[in-house]
Design a protein around this motif. Structure first.
Motif, PDB file in Angstrom:
ATOM      1  N   ARG A   1       0.831  -1.208   0.000  1.00  0.00           N
ATOM      2  CA  ARG A   1       0.000   0.000   0.000  1.00  0.00           C
ATOM      3  C   ARG A   1       0.863   1.255   0.000  1.00  0.00           C
ATOM      4  NH1 ARG A   1      -5.151  -1.494   3.958  1.00  0.00           N
ATOM      5  NH2 ARG A   1      -5.283  -3.694   3.312  1.00  0.00           N
ATOM      6  N   ILE A   2       0.389   2.222  -0.752  1.00  0.00           N
ATOM      7  CA  ILE A   2       0.974   3.559  -0.792  1.00  0.00           C
ATOM      8  C   ILE A   2      -0.049   4.487  -0.158  1.00  0.00           C
ATOM      9  CG2 ILE A   2       1.888   5.394  -2.255  1.00  0.00           C
ATOM     10  CD1 ILE A   2       2.193   3.220  -4.474  1.00  0.00           C
ATOM     11  N   VAL A   3       0.343   5.209   0.886  1.00  0.00           N
ATOM     12  CA  VAL A   3      -0.590   6.086   1.596  1.00  0.00           C
ATOM     13  C   VAL A   3      -0.016   7.496   1.666  1.00  0.00           C
ATOM     14  CG1 VAL A   3      -1.863   6.508   3.736  1.00  0.00           C
ATOM     15  CG2 VAL A   3      -1.439   4.154   2.980  1.00  0.00           C
ATOM     16  N   TRP A   4      -0.780   8.451   1.178  1.00  0.00           N
ATOM     17  CA  TRP A   4      -0.385   9.859   1.166  1.00  0.00           C
ATOM     18  C   TRP A   4      -1.148  10.633   2.231  1.00  0.00           C
ATOM     19  CZ3 TRP A   4       2.733  12.492  -2.546  1.00  0.00           C
ATOM     20  CH2 TRP A   4       3.206  11.696  -3.595  1.00  0.00           C
ATOM     21  N   GLU A   5      -0.472  11.576   2.878  1.00  0.00           N
ATOM     22  CA  GLU A   5      -1.131  12.512   3.791  1.00  0.00           C
ATOM     23  C   GLU A   5      -1.673  13.688   2.977  1.00  0.00           C
ATOM     24  OE1 GLU A   5      -1.873  12.279   6.885  1.00  0.00           O
ATOM     25  OE2 GLU A   5      -0.559  10.737   7.725  1.00  0.00           O
ATOM     26  N   ALA A   6      -2.971  13.663   2.713  1.00  0.00           N
ATOM     27  CA  ALA A   6      -3.629  14.769   2.020  1.00  0.00           C
ATOM     28  C   ALA A   6      -4.244  15.690   3.077  1.00  0.00           C
ATOM     29  CB  ALA A   6      -4.672  14.237   1.048  1.00  0.00           C
ATOM     30  N   SER A   7      -5.323  16.364   2.754  1.00  0.00           N
ATOM     31  CA  SER A   7      -5.948  17.272   3.720  1.00  0.00           C
ATOM     32  C   SER A   7      -7.284  17.768   3.189  1.00  0.00           C
ATOM     33  CB  SER A   7      -5.033  18.468   3.998  1.00  0.00           C
ATOM     34  OG  SER A   7      -5.685  19.437   4.803  1.00  0.00           O
ATOM     35  N   GLU A   8      -8.199  18.051   4.104  1.00  0.00           N
ATOM     36  CA  GLU A   8      -9.431  18.739   3.728  1.00  0.00           C
ATOM     37  C   GLU A   8      -9.139  20.143   3.202  1.00  0.00           C
ATOM     38  OE1 GLU A   8     -13.307  17.851   4.164  1.00  0.00           O
ATOM     39  OE2 GLU A   8     -11.881  16.550   3.115  1.00  0.00           O
ATOM     40  N   GLN A   9      -7.936  20.641   3.474  1.00  0.00           N
ATOM     41  CA  GLN A   9      -7.557  21.950   2.944  1.00  0.00           C
ATOM     42  C   GLN A   9      -7.347  21.919   1.431  1.00  0.00           C
ATOM     43  OE1 GLN A   9      -7.692  24.706   4.454  1.00  0.00           O
ATOM     44  NE2 GLN A   9      -7.646  24.209   6.628  1.00  0.00           N
ATOM     45  N   HIS A  10      -7.490  20.741   0.803  1.00  0.00           N
ATOM     46  CA  HIS A  10      -7.453  20.724  -0.666  1.00  0.00           C
ATOM     47  C   HIS A  10      -8.557  21.587  -1.241  1.00  0.00           C
ATOM     48  CE1 HIS A  10     -10.660  17.622  -0.322  1.00  0.00           C
ATOM     49  NE2 HIS A  10     -10.947  17.920  -1.567  1.00  0.00           N
ATOM     50  N   ARG A  11      -9.582  21.850  -0.430  1.00  0.00           N
ATOM     51  CA  ARG A  11     -10.694  22.713  -0.857  1.00  0.00           C
ATOM     52  C   ARG A  11     -10.270  24.173  -0.978  1.00  0.00           C
ATOM     53  NH1 ARG A  11     -14.797  19.131  -0.344  1.00  0.00           N
ATOM     54  NH2 ARG A  11     -14.418  17.461   1.167  1.00  0.00           N
ATOM     55  N   ALA A  12      -9.103  24.513  -0.404  1.00  0.00           N
ATOM     56  CA  ALA A  12      -8.611  25.889  -0.455  1.00  0.00           C
ATOM     57  C   ALA A  12      -7.754  26.156  -1.685  1.00  0.00           C
ATOM     58  CB  ALA A  12      -7.802  26.201   0.804  1.00  0.00           C
ATOM     59  N   ALA A  13      -7.618  25.181  -2.580  1.00  0.00           N
ATOM     60  CA  ALA A  13      -6.844  25.393  -3.803  1.00  0.00           C
ATOM     61  C   ALA A  13      -7.442  26.557  -4.593  1.00  0.00           C
ATOM     62  CB  ALA A  13      -6.842  24.121  -4.653  1.00  0.00           C
ATOM     63  N   PRO A  14      -6.644  27.241  -5.406  1.00  0.00           N
ATOM     64  CA  PRO A  14      -7.196  28.328  -6.218  1.00  0.00           C
ATOM     65  C   PRO A  14      -8.406  27.865  -7.021  1.00  0.00           C
ATOM     66  CG  PRO A  14      -4.811  28.285  -6.381  1.00  0.00           C
ATOM     67  CD  PRO A  14      -5.204  27.042  -5.624  1.00  0.00           C
ATOM     68  N   SER A  15      -9.341  28.764  -7.242  1.00  0.00           N
ATOM     69  CA  SER A  15     -10.576  28.393  -7.949  1.00  0.00           C
ATOM     70  C   SER A  15     -10.305  27.939  -9.374  1.00  0.00           C
ATOM     71  CB  SER A  15     -11.562  29.559  -7.953  1.00  0.00           C
ATOM     72  OG  SER A  15     -10.984  30.703  -8.563  1.00  0.00           O
ATOM     73  N   VAL A  16      -9.204  28.418  -9.948  1.00  0.00           N
ATOM     74  CA  VAL A  16      -8.807  27.988 -11.288  1.00  0.00           C
ATOM     75  C   VAL A  16      -7.431  27.334 -11.201  1.00  0.00           C
ATOM     76  CG1 VAL A  16      -8.283  28.691 -13.635  1.00  0.00           C
ATOM     77  CG2 VAL A  16     -10.123  29.835 -12.384  1.00  0.00           C
ATOM     78  N   VAL A  17      -7.392  26.042 -11.457  1.00  0.00           N
ATOM     79  CA  VAL A  17      -6.142  25.277 -11.480  1.00  0.00           C
ATOM     80  C   VAL A  17      -6.117  24.475 -12.770  1.00  0.00           C
ATOM     81  CG1 VAL A  17      -4.744  23.508 -10.351  1.00  0.00           C
ATOM     82  CG2 VAL A  17      -6.107  25.072  -8.960  1.00  0.00           C
ATOM     83  N   HIS A  18      -5.013  24.553 -13.495  1.00  0.00           N
ATOM     84  CA  HIS A  18      -4.894  23.801 -14.745  1.00  0.00           C
ATOM     85  C   HIS A  18      -3.808  22.723 -14.677  1.00  0.00           C
ATOM     86  CE1 HIS A  18      -7.573  26.622 -16.720  1.00  0.00           C
ATOM     87  NE2 HIS A  18      -6.798  27.643 -16.356  1.00  0.00           N
ATOM     88  N   PHE A  19      -2.800  22.918 -13.835  1.00  0.00           N
ATOM     89  CA  PHE A  19      -1.606  22.079 -13.842  1.00  0.00           C
ATOM     90  C   PHE A  19      -1.062  21.975 -15.266  1.00  0.00           C
ATOM     91  CE2 PHE A  19      -3.675  20.214  -9.943  1.00  0.00           C
ATOM     92  CZ  PHE A  19      -2.745  20.699  -9.046  1.00  0.00           C
ATOM     93  N   GLY A  20      -0.964  23.149 -15.894  1.00  0.00           N
ATOM     94  CA  GLY A  20      -0.549  23.176 -17.291  1.00  0.00           C
ATOM     95  C   GLY A  20       0.926  23.434 -17.509  1.00  0.00           C
ATOM     96  N   SER A  21       1.572  24.119 -16.563  1.00  0.00           N
ATOM     97  CA  SER A  21       2.968  24.488 -16.775  1.00  0.00           C
ATOM     98  C   SER A  21       3.636  24.798 -15.446  1.00  0.00           C
ATOM     99  CB  SER A  21       3.061  25.718 -17.677  1.00  0.00           C
ATOM    100  OG  SER A  21       2.559  26.865 -16.992  1.00  0.00           O
ATOM    101  N   LEU A  22       4.964  24.821 -15.457  1.00  0.00           N
ATOM    102  CA  LEU A  22       5.709  25.205 -14.264  1.00  0.00           C
ATOM    103  C   LEU A  22       5.488  26.679 -13.948  1.00  0.00           C
ATOM    104  CD1 LEU A  22       7.668  24.530 -11.996  1.00  0.00           C
ATOM    105  CD2 LEU A  22       9.569  24.894 -13.588  1.00  0.00           C
ATOM    106  N   ASP A  23       5.277  27.503 -14.977  1.00  0.00           N
ATOM    107  CA  ASP A  23       5.001  28.919 -14.738  1.00  0.00           C
ATOM    108  C   ASP A  23       3.730  29.103 -13.909  1.00  0.00           C
ATOM    109  OD1 ASP A  23       7.248  29.787 -16.071  1.00  0.00           O
ATOM    110  OD2 ASP A  23       6.214  30.138 -17.977  1.00  0.00           O
ATOM    111  N   GLU A  24       2.741  28.267 -14.157  1.00  0.00           N
ATOM    112  CA  GLU A  24       1.513  28.330 -13.358  1.00  0.00           C
ATOM    113  C   GLU A  24       1.805  27.967 -11.899  1.00  0.00           C
ATOM    114  OE1 GLU A  24      -2.567  25.770 -12.581  1.00  0.00           O
ATOM    115  OE2 GLU A  24      -1.483  25.476 -14.462  1.00  0.00           O
ATOM    116  N   ILE A  25       2.626  26.948 -11.688  1.00  0.00           N
ATOM    117  CA  ILE A  25       2.965  26.517 -10.328  1.00  0.00           C
ATOM    118  C   ILE A  25       3.773  27.596  -9.613  1.00  0.00           C
ATOM    119  CG2 ILE A  25       4.222  24.781  -8.974  1.00  0.00           C
ATOM    120  CD1 ILE A  25       1.631  23.773 -10.328  1.00  0.00           C
TER     121      ILE A  25
END
Length: 333
Positions: free
Chosen positions: A157-181
């Motif tokens: 098993r692979i287990v990641w520590e995520a969070s309910e704070q994932h809901r706080a991500a920017p309203s627009v996310v594309h994961f399109g480029s390093l410049d965006e990150i």
């Protein structure tokens, strides 16, 4: 330190016998990661902790051996998730020397904090919480596949520590480029939320849909929310928001949070409970032991998950080399 309300507040502990199994915990010398490593050691596993600072690792080993005995199977290795070439060296070495890996727990991370870049020139929230650990998973995956084919062996098993704070991500996310990150205009909490969003997306639409299912692998990838936990990470609110507001947020989080041991329970459940396999909960996000969570609409977007996966691989190749990634369908012989 255990909360005074520990016996009556928070999730129940759920962990099973781990004799003969090997576990690796990133961030295993501190906070939640330490409690996960501790539980694994006390239940018979051989444990590798990976952290950035040697003094933290040595102190963790000392405490664990005082509790579990000098023969406890525990070691520490140093690695900075903010340095992808170091990640390659350390985790390739682990893969080459180990004969099996049953449990891979990704618990390293930083809390909401001000924008900054790693040695690789990448937003530190994104790299430390997601990208560096994504890369270590890639490098270790052939060893997980080998383990999955051993007779009388539970599915790794692979287990990641995520969070309910994932809901706080920017309203627009594309994961399109390093410049965006690498956008310093993104708010501190949004930076953290975006990194935790990446974890949930990467587990569901990357590890499960792009690797485990196509390979037909008997491996489970899961993410969990530990709850608001009283760790040193809560002090980072003061850095994220200098002044009175940051101090108040830190105080509130520390006062109302679970103790650190309770914060480990969701990951321990995901790592060891037979119920996960019995119910076929591969790719799931848990908010408490045995409680699948309801992700945000962004975290339920397969196209966004595909974009994240592709961007992650592109960044690693650009920083480490075209041959940096292990073949996801390879298996250690």
């Amino acid at each position: 330190m255990q909360s005074a309300l520990h016996p009556v507040v928070g999730p129940k502990k759920d962990i099973h016998d781990l004799n003969g199994r090997v576990a690796l915990v990133t961030g295993g010398a501190l906070g939640i990661g330490y409690e996960i490593a501790r539980a694994f050691v006390l239940h018979g596993a051989s444990v590798i902790m990976v952290n950035r600072k040697e003094e933290q690792g040595q102190e963790a080993i000392k405490k664990l051996k005082e509790e579990a005995g000098e023969n406890a199977k525990i070691e520490w290795l140093g690695c900075d998730m903010g340095n992808l070439k170091e990640v390659k060296d350390v985790f390739t070495g682990i893969r080459d020397r180990e004969e099996r890996l049953d449990l891979l727990i990704l618990s390293a991370g930083i809390n909401a904090n001000q924008y900054g870049e790693t040695a690789d020139g990448i937003d530190r929230h994104f790299q430390v919480n997601w990208l560096g650990q994504f890369y270590c998973c890639n490098l270790l995956y052939p060893l997980l596949r080998k383990t999955s084919k051993m007779p009388d062996t539970p599915a790794p098993r692979i287990v990641w520590e995520a969070s309910e704070q994932h809901r706080a991500a920017p309203s627009v996310v594309h994961f399109g480029s390093l410049d965006e990150i690498n956008n310093p205009e993104v708010g501190n909490l949004e930076l953290y939320g975006r990194a935790k969003l990446a974890i949930i997306l990467g587990v569901k639409y990357g590890f499960v849909d792009r690797v485990i299912k196509p390979n037909g692998d008997n491996i489970y990838a899961l993410s969990v929310h530990p709850g608001a936990v009283n760790t040193a990470m809560q002090q980072q609110w003061k850095d994220a928001y200098p002044g009175l507001f940051g101090k108040l947020v830190s105080v509130v989080m520390l006062a109302g949070g679970r103790d650190v041991e309770q914060g480990s329970y969701s990951a321990l459940y995901a790592a060891t409970s037979p119920e996960v396999e019995e119910k076929g909960w591969n790719g799931y996000y848990f908010t408490d032991p045995g409680q699948p969570g309801k992700e945000s609409s962004q975290a339920s977007d397969p196209a966004l998950g595909a974009a994240l996966w592709d961007l992650s691989e592109r960044i690693i190749k650009s920083k480490v080399g075209e041959d940096a990634l292990a073949d996801w369908s390879s298996s250690k012989s």
